[in-house]
Scaffold this motif. Sequence first.
Motif, PDB file in Angstrom:
ATOM      1  N   GLY A   1      40.912  52.241  31.307  1.00 23.04           N
ATOM      2  CA  GLY A   1      40.389  51.709  32.137  1.00 23.04           C
ATOM      3  C   GLY A   1      41.106  49.705  32.228  1.00 23.04           C
ATOM      4  O   GLY A   1      39.802  49.146  31.701  1.00 23.04           O
TER       5      GLY A   1
ATOM      6  N   GLY B   1      41.314  48.544  34.926  1.00 26.08           N
ATOM      7  CA  GLY B   1      40.719  48.323  36.521  1.00 26.08           C
ATOM      8  C   GLY B   1      41.844  47.396  37.894  1.00 26.08           C
ATOM      9  O   GLY B   1      41.294  46.644  38.268  1.00 26.08           O
ATOM     10  N   ASN B   2      42.991  48.079  37.475  1.00 24.08           N
ATOM     11  CA  ASN B   2      43.690  47.589  38.202  1.00 24.08           C
ATOM     12  C   ASN B   2      43.639  48.225  39.549  1.00 24.08           C
ATOM     13  O   ASN B   2      43.921  49.317  40.158  1.00 24.08           O
TER      14      ASN B   2
ATOM     15  N   SER C   1      38.469  52.416  36.476  1.00 23.63           N
ATOM     16  CA  SER C   1      38.356  50.957  36.233  1.00 23.63           C
ATOM     17  C   SER C   1      38.099  50.388  34.923  1.00 23.63           C
ATOM     18  O   SER C   1      37.810  51.182  34.288  1.00 23.63           O
TER      19      SER C   1
ATOM     20  N   ASN D   1      42.945  51.205  40.540  1.00 25.00           N
ATOM     21  CA  ASN D   1      41.340  52.371  39.474  1.00 25.00           C
ATOM     22  C   ASN D   1      42.453  53.239  38.891  1.00 25.00           C
ATOM     23  O   ASN D   1      41.149  54.452  38.262  1.00 25.00           O
TER      24      ASN D   1
END
Length: 463
Positions: free
Chosen positions: A379, A381-382, A359, A387
């Motif tokens: 991360g 957050g894709n 995330s 995530n």
Amino acid sequence: MGSKLSGKDLIKLGFPKTNAINIALGQITRYRKREKKDQILLEARSVLLNPDQFLGHGTWGKVAEGLIKPVEVRMQQLRAQRVPFSVFGENEIDEVAKRQLYDALKLPISVQGALMPDAHSGYGLPIGGVLATDNAVIPFGVGVDIGCRMSLSIFDIPASYIKGKEFQLRNILKDNTAFGLTETQKTRTDHELFSRPEFQEIPILKSLKDKAYKQLGSSGSGNHFVEFGIVELVDAKPNWELGKGSYLAVLSHSGSRGLGANIAKHYSYLATKQCPLPKHVQHLAWLDLDTHDGQEYWLAMNLAGDYAKACHDNIHQRLAKAIGKRPRLTIENHHNFAWKEVVGDKECIVHRKGATPASAGMLGIIPGSMTAKGFIVEGKGNIESINSASHGAGRLMSRGACKNSISKSEMSKILDRHQVELIGGSVDEAPMAYKDIEKVISLQQELVNVLGTFTPKIVRMDK
């Protein structure tokens, strides 16, 4: 009255001639068979008269559920179409792993899926697979080693400390770590975790408590390790006690030991009984979270995850004490677990089987091999990866292939070339068994930012 309780005894009490009788006999046989028949019948009558009061009870909760709202058991059909998914690093992933994800995407409970660039085939969901489901948890989607995780402790000690201290650090590792099925820590320590109500209220956990206590602070076999190495921080967060630079660090990789393995075995069996599926996807059997077994697994899984963290904490505390310094920065993450997360606009159960939570702003560690750097990541957050990011380099060769094609002397030469000392370990964890971690990281630039690296120097594994 005979000594062995039968279905006829329950019918005499007034139990309906339904599957509730089979459930009751199964629970009694599994958890109460050493107790007196009269006492069991007395309790069974209370359950029959007031089932609502026994919902969630360790032994009788499933029986109460069978009396109020029985779990519907029917053959599940796969959808014709897959739910949305994304594959990262597709050319680096074997076809079997892709096919396993594609099958999982057709489950009637599936919402969204993703495959990480380190993926390879596993049981049910592939390693490196991420699957969001609707109010259902797949035990084999979590994995057998529940809560398998990474933990990194970074000390305010310059990396140059290792030079000349190899003998001392090697002995510290030998004296303060334990591996495999039989090794345990020489001195036991208690933990508040063992006071948790789950260990008293859930029969399977109650039976595993002693094993969990004995194995606290130990690591598994296979690819699990504890190692001293060098961290290079190329970026630093304002709240960190350390800035950019090179430091001594400890990295560990292990899970929930016998506790998690037995939880996985028990609830995987229950899932297959409650959720019949076509043979090629039977390992994807799930537990509805609105059922007794689903709720019980969720509690047990979370306890196993917390236990895995407690094991890592114990290892790192022992090593820190032996070094005489406290860590200034700890970074850790599960990569075999399930979480409740919002996917799109819906709360889902997100399974990450060999995948790192990523995330926005979340920190994690993606290890390489014994001779390859691991990466400290943040991360992005894709949403297309749900995530998530890879959990390592990923296997290039199976364990069997390693044993047939790699010699110990060949592995030793590679370790010497990289100035890595190995304590224990076997050829099935040889560096060439893994994909190129640099390439794997390059394939997920849209998933994580790299904040630093970890280079192994003294590695301990199971014999």
